[in-house]
Scaffold this active site. Structure first.
Site, short mmCIF file in Angstrom:
data_model
loop_
_atom_site.label_atom_id
_atom_site.label_comp_id
_atom_site.label_asym_id
_atom_site.label_seq_id
_atom_site.Cartn_x
_atom_site.Cartn_y
_atom_site.Cartn_z
N LYS A 136 0.70 -1.45 0.20
CA LYS A 136 -0.26 0.34 -0.06
C LYS A 136 0.39 1.15 0.02
CE LYS A 136 -0.23 -0.69 5.16
NZ LYS A 136 -1.19 -0.56 6.10
N TYR A 196 15.89 30.55 9.17
CA TYR A 196 14.18 30.86 9.50
C TYR A 196 14.19 31.02 10.98
CZ TYR A 196 12.61 30.10 4.48
OH TYR A 196 12.13 30.62 2.98
C1 LIG Z 1 -0.15 -1.98 7.13
C2 LIG Z 1 -1.05 -3.32 7.71
C3 LIG Z 1 -0.26 -4.44 7.59
C4 LIG Z 1 1.35 -3.99 7.48
O1 LIG Z 1 1.77 -3.45 8.95
P1 LIG Z 1 4.01 -2.95 9.35
O2 LIG Z 1 3.67 -2.32 10.19
O3 LIG Z 1 4.57 -2.17 8.16
O4 LIG Z 1 4.47 -4.33 9.29
C5 LIG Z 1 -0.14 -5.68 7.90
N1 LIG Z 1 -1.96 -5.83 8.30
C6 LIG Z 1 -2.59 -4.82 7.67
C7 LIG Z 1 -4.13 -5.29 7.78
C8 LIG Z 1 -2.02 -3.49 7.86
O5 LIG Z 1 -2.79 -2.36 6.80
#
Ligand SMILES: *Cc1c(COP(=O)(O)O)cnc(C)c1O
Length: 348
Positions: A32, A244
Site C-alpha cells: 500500500k 528561518y
Molecule cells: C499496513 C498493514 C500491515 C503491515 O504493517 P507493518 O507494520 O508495516 O508490517 C499489516 N496488516 C494490515 C491490515 C495493514 O494495514
C-alpha cells in the site's frame, strides 16, 4: 540536481529472506501507499514469490493490476455495487470488515474470494463477534463466495510486552478455532511473536528494511537510500544564526553545508537540531529549521565540497528509524512521505 531515493533490490531480497526465516506461513506482501513510498513498479518485480500483494484502496489495485497478475488483496473492501464490480473486474480478493459490506457482497452474482476481518481490540476496522457469526452464516449458503482467510490486526505489536497482544491473540484464537486460514501478524508480530503467525503473515515495513521495534533492527537492510547534493558551503562566526526564525545560533566559528533537500521533498520539517546527516562518511548535525528546498548542517572541520552527496537516511550508519526518532514520528511516515520531486531509481 534533485534529491534521489535509490532503491536497493538486494536489500529487499535480503529482507524477504528474513521474513522467510522467521516463519513458514504464506506471505501477504504489503505494498500500500506506493510500496511504502518505494514505488510499486520497482518493488513488485522483487516480490514475485510473495503469495499475495495487499493494498489499501481500489485506485491502488488499478495501478498494481497493470504491472502484475499476482493475487491482490483489497484491504479497505468495497462500499458500493460499482466498487464491487470494479474489484471483481480487477480480480482482487476483498476484505470484509463492516456489516454494510456483507449484504453488498451477498447480492453479487459473480464468483468472489473474500477475507473476513474481525475486530479483536484495535477498534478501527473489523466485524464484532456477532457480526462475524452473522457473516459466516449468510455466506455459508452462497456458493459464489469463497472465504479465503480470516484476519485481524494488532494494536500494539511493536510494544512486545503490551497486554493487548495476548488478549487480542486469545480473542482471535477463540473466534477462529475452526478456521483453516488465519492471518494476524504484521512486521512487529512476525519478528517477535511466532504464536501469531498462523497461515498468512502480512509483512510491511520490514520488507523495506526498517524495524518496527525500538532498539533492534533484526539485521534488516534499508531499501531506500535518500540522498541530496551539497549546494553551498559557508563559514560563520560565533553568535551567527542560521535559517528561518534564527532559531539556531553558532556558539563558535564553524562551517555550514547547505543540502538541496527540504520538506518539499519529504524531509521532515520537524527534524530537530542535531538530527544526523551522513556526509563523506561523517555524521553531521542538522542545525536550524528545515526549509522547503534545503537544510543546513554543521560540518565543523570535515572536508566537504559543493556537489558532494549527503545521505539523509538508508545507510547502516544512519537508518530512517533514527531520523524518525529525531522528528517525533515513525519510519513509515518518512518513507511514504517522499514527494514527487524526488527521483526514485532502482539500484543493485
Ligand atoms: C499496513 C498493514 C500491515 C503491515 O504493517 P507493518 O507494520 O508495516 O508490517 C499489516 N496488516 C494490515 C491490515 C495493514 O494495514
Amino acid at each position: 540536481m534533485p534529491a534521489v531515493a535509490l532503491i536497493s533490490q538486494s536489500a529487499l531480497t535480503h529482507n524477504l529472506s528474513i521474513v522467510k526465516n522467521k516463519s513458514s506461513a504464506k506471505i501477504v506482501a504489503m505494498v500500500k501507499a506506493n510500496a511504502y513510498g518505494h514505488h510499486l513498479d520497482l518493488i513488485t518485480p522483487l516480490i514475485k514469490n510473495a503469495d499475495i500483494l495487499a493494498v489499501s484502496g481500489l485506485s491502488e489495485v488499478q495501478k498494481l493490476r497493470q504491472i502484475t497478475s499476482q493475487p491482490i488483496l483489497l484491504l479497505s473492501g468495497v462500499h458500493s455495487s460499482q466498487e464491487l464490480q470494479q474489484a471483481i473486474d480487477l480480480k482482487c480478493q476483498i476484505v470484509i470488515h463492516h456489516p454494510a459490506q456483507i449484504a453488498l457482497i451477498n447480492n453479487n452474482t459473480q464468483a468472489l474470494s473474500v477475507w473476513l476481518k474481525i475486530d479483536t481490540g484495535m477498534h478501527r476496522l473489523g466485524l464484532s463477534d456477532d457480526e462475524y457469526q452473522h457473516c459466516l452464516s449468510s455466506f455459508k449458503s452462497n456458493s459464489l463466495i469463497t472465504i479465503e482467510c480470516v484476519m485481524s490486526h494488532f494494536a500494539c505489536a511493536d510494544e512486545l510486552n503490551h497486554p493487548m497482544n495476548s488478549l487480542q491473540l486469545e480473542t482471535f484464537e477463540q473466534l477462529t478455532s475452526d478456521t483453516i486460514n488465519r492471518s494476524m501478524a504484521n512486521s512487529a508480530a512476525i519478528l517477535s511473536n511466532p504464536a501469531s503467525h498462523f497461515e498468512f503473515i502480512r509483512p510491511g515495513i520490514m520488507l523495506y528494511g526498517a524495524s518496527p521495534i525500538a532498539d533492534n533492527n533484526y539485521n534488516l537492510q534499508p531499501v531506500m537510500q535518500l540522498s541530496a547534493p551539497v549546494i553551498a558551503i559557508k563559514t560563520i562566526q560565533a553568535g551567527t544564526s542560521v535559517g528561518y526564525g534564527a532559531t539556531w545560533v553558532a556558539d563558535q566559528q564553524t562551517t555550514i553545508a547547505i543540502i538541496g533537500i527540504g520538506y518539499g521533498d519529504g524531509y521532515p520539517r520537524h527534524a530537530k537540531n542535531g538530527t544526523p546527516v551522513l556526509i563523506n562518511d561523517i555524521l553531521c548535525p542538522l542545525v536550524g529549521r528545515v526549509s522547503m528546498d534545503m537544510i543546513t548542517i554543521d560540518i565543523g572541520n570535515a572536508t566537504v565540497s559543493i556537489g558532494d552527496t549527503a545521505i539523509l537516511w538508508g545507510h547502516k550508519k544512519l537508518r530512517v528509524e533514527t531520523v524518525a526518532k529525531y522528528s517525533n514520528t515513525i519510519s513509515y511516515e518518512l518513507l511514504t512521505g517522499i514527494s514527487g520531486r524526488v527521483s526514485v531509481v532502482s539500484g543493485e
